[in-house]
Design an enzyme around this catalytic site. Sequence first.
Site, PDB file in Angstrom:
ATOM      1  N   TRP A 489       0.836  -1.216   0.000  1.00 44.18           N
ATOM      2  CA  TRP A 489       0.000   0.000   0.000  1.00 44.18           C
ATOM      3  C   TRP A 489       0.862   1.254   0.000  1.00 44.18           C
ATOM      4  O   TRP A 489       0.524   2.267  -0.612  1.00 44.18           O
ATOM      5  CB  TRP A 489      -0.923  -0.029   1.230  1.00 44.18           C
ATOM      6  N   ASP A 491       3.479   3.377  -1.228  1.00 49.31           N
ATOM      7  CA  ASP A 491       4.258   3.548  -2.458  1.00 49.31           C
ATOM      8  C   ASP A 491       5.734   3.822  -2.188  1.00 49.31           C
ATOM      9  O   ASP A 491       6.558   3.720  -3.092  1.00 49.31           O
ATOM     10  CB  ASP A 491       3.722   4.759  -3.244  1.00 49.31           C
TER      11      ASP A 491
END
Length: 798
Positions: A489, A491
Amino acid sequence: MNYGYFDEQTKEYVITRPDTPAPWANYLGSPEYGAIISNNAGGYSFVKSGANGRLIRYRFNAIHSDQPGRYIYIRDDESKDFWSGSWQPVGKSLETYESRCHHGTAYTKMVARYAKITSETLYYVPLGKTYEVWRTRITNQDTKPRHLSLFGYVEFTNDSNYEQDSVNLQYTQFITRTYFKKNKILQTINENVKEQINGSNAKERFFGVVGETVSHYDGDREVFVGRYRSYANPIAVEGGTCSDSLNFNGNSCGALQLTFTLAPGETKEVAFLLGAYGDEVASQLLASYENFELIQKEIEELKNYWHSKLNRFQIKTPDVAFNHMMNTWNAYQCFITFIWSRAASFQYCGLRNGYGYRDTVQDIQGIIHLEPDLALEKIRFMLSAQVDNGGGLPLVKFNHHAGHENTPDDPSYVAETGHPSYRADDALWLFPTVLKYINETGHIDFLDEVIVFANGGEATVYEHLKRAIDFSMKRLGAHGMPAGLHADWNDCLRMGKKGESTFVAFQLYYAMTILNKWAKDKQDITYSTYLTKQLAILHETLQNCWEDDQFIRGIKENGEVVGSKKDPEANLWLNPQSWAVISGCATKEQAQKALDKVYQKLNTPYGAVLLDPPYKEHAFDGALMLLFNASTKENGGIFSQSQGWIILAEALMGNGNRAFEYYQKCNPAQMNDQADIRQLEPYAHGQFIEGKRSPFHGRAHVHWLTGTASTVMVACVEGILGMRPQVDGLLISPSIPSDWKTFDITKTFRNKQLSMHFHNEEGHESGVQKIFLNGQLLKDNFVPVHLLEAENTLEIYM
Ligand code: IFM
């Protein structure tokens, strides 16, 4: 400081002071014809693509920010004074200029009063149409006749491709020209060439008006504005006349001047239209608006369309700011993120030409309780963007061709999208999303529907989900947790291809729990036995990631732990703690300890930070968040989406007071009176809020298009308000502030109306004692669907 208020009745946010700390925006239309408009009429429009279909310009990040826009200038031809229908661009002194901007559901209305003249401009895109309408009414509030000029104005792009238009001036300035025909400016691009160039949309545009004959016009921006001038004082407006100029090799604009006299009390009504059509269609469209009743009809239609969606779930609690968000603005933002994805805002400048897999699957969750059929279409679409190995395509192109797509295993996909590999979490978001859809609708047969894979082949939804599990199971790291691959999740977190993420491990645990239930329902005993075994193994593995009172964030490819309490920086991360609870993997004791730790260490007046302390001196190579300043974005900022998960985790534990405390801290409406601190719209969530080590703690960024909308919505609906649908009924289990004595919810569920009245005289924060459904005492807090009538009253005692 307060710049406006929520009007619950009209579902509008009304801005009463136009000098807001940032442009406060609204969305009109749809990506077929999309428009973003600020409270000062700044913004842009596009056809189909923010990148390739840009119609009017907006200069991002300019010093004179929030320009240009959809301008209405008004000039008193006697006194020669002039102003604009929105406070900017002329920017009269607020001592003498009064204004109100009403941002509504897919329309915006600007009302201004200056020098005894009232103006009202209503901006909207008619439902399902691909052009925009600005209806302007000018009223003389004076006791004498007033001689006025009205100028409608837009700055066209010279090239529909936004980047080309901005930077390739040696080309784009020489491809466009304007014409004036029958009350409209027409702009052409590459007019000598029949076909579209460079994939750009819209070679013809128009800006026209009905309701008054154009007295003068300009199609050349430089002529309209004048040398060394700006939109605050265009020469045409200041001097009182457009010059009937046309653009040839320069910058195109549409400026239409109307000149008229208004008797005392008299109103002049006109409508400007803007769109990507040539003369013929434009003339027809303008003719259809000669009867202004059409506008009233279209506005009613728009309001009904939006309000009927929002009215499927309404609440009345003692917290007015919560009500505003749930009843209108958070719900509306969920639709906007669902429809627009990350296509266009004042930060997303329109360069994205695809859907992010995780973002889109998450966005769906926000609207399931409001419009499950619409959610279903997108779920099907996202399943068709799943590769047959179970992984999701990191970027799903807007022109996705299910069954025929390349995958991250193909160099062409990587070259085209810039995504080098799969991400560990993408397909795992399908589980909560499909679960929510099935539970809201009871449509369990959806699991048997056959859907193609992105790269060919097809399978049932059930099989798609099995493959998603398989994808993770085939990519376990050395410790038995899913490998982070390119990223999870977060980045900015690269733990190495084989590095392991506890966040994804909790997601996988949750996914397997969901699928195991369906496997059992389907009597798929072999698979259920497999899942039960894997769940036990993963549970044990995750126990090794527990350090006294917190879960670690992961294990790098080289075996080093990320997010250990021993680390000098980033030694406590928010998401593993909340997801340990949401997934059902943490023991009760672990759950409470982890949540307490978050509350003690990460909580701030504006929400819980994503990690603490931020990285500065001790980051590892894959800790890309180091690029950001401390307390910013992934480097210890208050990531707004993660607030949704901590709210949900607290609510699932029955900690209503804390769940609501976290909610209030990140609720934009709660900050309505502190807009100078928050800066972003008080009616829309942003991507993040600056954390405690920032000199601007509390300032929010990246408005509107964020996964926060759906995640916080789910946390509120399922968590705080306790609406937890199951296939055969509705489980009711609120986690609320203990000082709420009563509150009401109305919900459409399986086409039945539910009016719920909650009683909490004893001041509990969770726990339902009894429910009366239409006067009949139920045996617990579950409302079986077969007992529901068309209209139902529920009295719920906590
Ligand atoms: O999860 C991501 C999302 O996909 C894009 N915005 C940032 C989030 C956290 O890194």
